[in-house]
Design a protein around this motif. Structure first.
Motif, PDB file in Angstrom:
ATOM      1  N   SER A  95       0.847  -1.194   0.000  1.00 15.24           N
ATOM      2  CA  SER A  95       0.000   0.000   0.000  1.00 15.24           C
ATOM      3  C   SER A  95       0.876   1.236   0.000  1.00 15.24           C
ATOM      4  N   ALA A  96       0.328   2.317  -0.479  1.00 11.61           N
ATOM      5  CA  ALA A  96       1.033   3.593  -0.481  1.00 11.61           C
ATOM      6  C   ALA A  96       0.272   4.568   0.405  1.00 11.61           C
ATOM      7  N   THR A  97       0.942   5.644   0.762  1.00  9.79           N
ATOM      8  CA  THR A  97       0.328   6.715   1.537  1.00  9.79           C
ATOM      9  C   THR A  97       0.209   7.938   0.645  1.00  9.79           C
ATOM     10  N   VAL A  98      -0.935   8.593   0.675  1.00  9.18           N
ATOM     11  CA  VAL A  98      -1.144   9.807  -0.114  1.00  9.18           C
ATOM     12  C   VAL A  98      -0.842  11.002   0.780  1.00  9.18           C
ATOM     13  N   THR A  99       0.111  11.844   0.371  1.00  3.61           N
ATOM     14  CA  THR A  99       0.514  13.001   1.177  1.00  3.61           C
ATOM     15  C   THR A  99       0.802  14.204   0.285  1.00  3.61           C
ATOM     16  N   ASN A 100       1.159  15.298   0.913  1.00  2.00           N
ATOM     17  CA  ASN A 100       1.650  16.515   0.238  1.00  2.00           C
ATOM     18  C   ASN A 100       0.705  17.057  -0.829  1.00  2.00           C
TER      19      ASN A 100
END
Length: 186
Positions: A95-100
């Motif tokens: 999984s990835a994290t959505v940021t910025n």
């Protein structure tokens, strides 16, 4: 019949046929190595990997939509979240994290702590500037284009280059209106 609810990335990943992770990783490594031998220029290899990914992405979106039960996302933020939580999990097992996020909500980062494409990989000094996983940026760009989102996807951080995580920057350039090949009223 009511539409099925969207499935989580874990649920989809558990129900699809898997390829041996080591075989997948080593095969991808062999492709990158062959491109380096054939094209000789690192920048050309980066372009070729992106184009290969784009070609995969325009086909992979069909499988994603069919197996994940995800219908149209309401906005780009929702789309990024689905890519991070369902898409990456479904096809790579991570999984990835959505940021910025930017102020307009048209640009974000997808951060991967783990990337199965880079197991067993060490880049030699002659490969400085190689975006080893550039195929992923092409896959995302191609898949989003098939759902009417023109994007720019670039690598910001790469653990193979000494960074602490893998970070892809995804920028929505424009939402392309859907075009139909014929008119219903004729």
């Amino acid at each position: 019949m009511a539409p099925l609810p969207p499935r989580s990335g874990d649920a989809v990943f558990a129900n699809i046929e898997h390829v041996n992770a080591e075989l997948f990783t080593l095969t991808y490594g062999a492709i990158v190595r062959q491109l380096l031998t054939d094209l000789e220029e690192v920048e050309e290899v980066n372009k070729q990997l992106d184009q290969m990914g784009y070609n995969i992405g325009i086909r992979l979106i069909d499988e994603f939509l069919a197996k994940s039960n995800v219908s149209g996302c309401a906005n780009f933020k929702e789309t990024a979240d689905v890519i991070a939580k369902v898409g990456f999990k479904m096809f790579l097992g991570v999984s990835a994290t959505v940021t910025n996020w930017d102020a307009e909500g048209t640009s974000c980062s997808l951060v991967l702590e783990d990337n199965p494409l880079v197991d067993f990989v060490e880049l030699p000094d002659t490969c400085q500037g190689l975006c080893y996983c550039n195929i992923l940026s092409g896959v995302i760009r191609g898949a989003l284009e098939m759902v009417s989102m023109k994007t720019e996807v670039t690598w910001v951080r790469d653990m193979l280059q000494g960074d602490d995580v893998y970070e892809l920057r995804v920028k929505l350039l424009k939402q392309v209106p859907e075009e139909y090949p014929y008119k219903d009223d004729e």
